[in-house]
Design a protein around this motif. Structure first.
Motif: not given
Length: 554
Positions: A37-38, A52-56, A60-62
């Motif tokens: 979410l954040f 981009e893997l930490m964007a809202p 979590l798997r990716e």
């Protein structure tokens, strides 16, 4: 703000960014569907993945798959031969499972000298948060502490097993270290030597010579050596080459004595005098190590100028009373003891009625503050001491106190006794609410020659720090209004140069486990009560790097 962004959502995002800036780390928030979410911007400094893997909306798997593919939590790809044989899917499942626990913590290595802590918390609502912190400095301090401890243990083991006597004396010329060979030379157990001085172990003339030489080495720093024909404590005779060295730092100097037994050379029948023939710069003297009470002629110890002075020892500790009174009587003092404020008042009242002068009241810092108030109300000079000083330096402190000229006694003004002028340079800010500990701090700092100011609560400590700009802060952690952790955090938040002022946490044994809280609040180091002048001086040497003003001004 775009047309599709709800104002409340934008506000929440900005609020989380503010929180991310305020904490010393990074964090990301996820929901029950394992969706991010954040994520604070600082997360990029901890996890080796694309933004981009930490964007809202990211899964979590990716995220964990990318972390695994990049070598785990370490920012460098590890040697595949050295990585644990854990499959990709199993590793990802394990990381997600940790996020589903109500609370979990772990530590990950991010490089040769970098470490990261992960604190995970899952709330009843299903939302979770993972906080990441860089704990490299904390781990380095722990590793250094372990290395120092191992080095001390190795050093002690080596010294203990050296085949020749080694003894160490402190600045009061009291034995603080002896090895087995030294104990054998004195024909005593080590515990019968430690804490005692030469006058208690040797004949008066030899003790006077030994003390004079040790004082010379301590004052000048010049090594000293002497050749001696020695009568051991058991009556046997040998020849020794004695060397003395000064070690340590200003204010914490020690004198180390090494005595090399030359009995092997004498074994062939060579006379002791002949061994030193032609050795320039060496005096050959007679040293009788036998205890004074075994000698036929025993010199009379000189009478100290404090003989006959009256001292009242105030303590509830029977050990201090049993050890302290004989030592005072041994100095020629007229000493007695009291165990409560009522006894102090009764003794001082009787002395006043009979016009008897009590020269000093020595109070154990563990006594209730009422004892100190009664003693100060009597108008008699007061000395507050810690229990650990009894064995090493209390008698010398009492002697110096009694020999101090009367005009050196400064009258105290009750409302300003802990303050200095705002424009004066302040070395030390002390945050301490206990009245007895305040006096102990003041006596130690005055002895060192530092300028200081004492705050009675956390809010006052922060205010005085802003106004006086001290060089170092001693912060008791159990303060009113703001506790020591909160006060230290406020100082760190408002510093123009982060970490400019060293902060030393002062812990009692009951809260020794709160060292991590001190680091988290931004403190640099900790000391334990009861306060030791030597330990405080060591901290000052470490953090007050200005060599001119950091020198102890006696």
């Amino acid at each position: 703000m775009s047309e599709n962004t709800h104002p409340e959502t934008e506000f929440q995002t900005q609020l989380l960014e503010i929180v991310a800036d305020a904490i010393s780390g990074a964090f990301f928030v996820y929901d029950r569907n394992d969706t991010i979410l954040f994520a604070s911007a600082q997360v990029r400094n901890f996890l080796p993945v694309q933004p981009e893997l930490m964007a809202p909306g990211a899964r979590l798997r990716e995220l964990f798959g990318a972390i695994y593919d990049n070598g785990g939590y370490s920012p460098h790809k590890p040697d595949r031969r050295s990585r644990a044989p854990v499959g990709r899917d199993d590793w990802i499942v394990g990381e997600i499972a940790a996020l589903w626990k109500e609370r979990s913590e772990s530590t990950e290595r991010r490089g040769p000298d970098r470490w990261m802590s992960l604190t995970r918390r899952r709330f009843p609502s299903g939302f979770g948060v993972c906080v990441l912190r860089d704990i490299s400095e904390h781990r380095k301090r722990e590793d250094q502490w372990r290395a120092d401890l191992e080095r001390v243990q190795v050093t002690e083991e080596i010294l203990e097993n050296l085949p020749f006597p080694v003894l160490v004396k402190d600045r009061s010329l009291t034995h603080v270290g002896v090895n087995r060979s030294c104990a054998a030379l004195y024909n005593r157990l080590p515990e019968d030597i430690l804490g005692r001085n030469a006058r208690e172990l040797l004949a008066p003339d030899l003790a006077e010579r030994v003390d004079r030489i040790n004082s010379q080495v301590l004052e000048t720093g010049e090594p000293f050596q002497i050749a001696e024909r020695v009568v051991r404590a058991d009556g046997s005779t040998t020849a020794m080459l004695t060397r003395k060295f000064r070690v340590g730092k200003p204010g914490r100097y020690l004198v180390v004595t090494i005595m090399e037994d030359l009995s092997d050379l004498l074994g062939g029948g060579l006379p002791a005098d002949a061994i030193f023939t032609g050795m320039e710069g060496l005096d050959f003297v007679h040293s009788d190590m036998r205890p004074p009470d075994t000698l036929v002629e025993e010199a009379v110890a000189p009478v100290l100028p404090i003989a006959g002075r009256r001292v009242l020892l105030v303590t509830e500790d029977s050990r201090i009373e049993q050890d302290g009174l004989p030592q005072m009587l041994g100095l020629g003092l007229d000493a007695t003891s009291a165990r409560s404020a009522a006894e102090v008042k009764a003794i001082t009242d009787i002395a006043a009625e009979r016009q008897m002068t009590i020269d000093l009241i020595a109070i154990d810092s563990a006594m209730p503050f009422e004892c100190l108030e009664v003693a100060q109300a009597s108008g008699i000079d007061v000395l507050v001491f810690e229990a650990f000083q009894m064995e090493r330096e209390l008698m010398s402190k009492i002697t110096r106190h009694l020999l101090r000229p009367k005009n050196e006694k400064v009258e105290e003004e009750p409302d300003v006794e802990w303050q200095v002028a705002a424009e004066a340079a302040v070395d030390v800010l002390v945050a301490e609410d206990n009245a007895v500990n305040r006096i102990v701090f003041s006596q130690i700092l005055e002895g060192f020659g530092y300028t200081y100011v004492i705050a009675g609560d956390g809010e006052e400590a922060v205010r005085l720090w802003r106004e006086l700009n001290p060089r170092i802060v001693l912060m008791d952690v159990t303060l009113p209004k703001l506790n020591g952790y909160e006060a230290a955090s406020k100082i760190r938040e408002t510093e123009e140069v982060p970490g400019r002022t060293p902060i030393i946490g002062v812990l009692s044994p009951a809260v020794e486990g709160d060292r991590d809280a001190c680091w988290a609040a931004g403190m640099n180091d900790v000391v334990m009560k009861p306060l030791s002048p030597d330990i405080l001086e060591d901290k000052f040497r470490k953090y007050l790097t200005d060599s001119v003003s950091a020198i102890k001004r006696a």
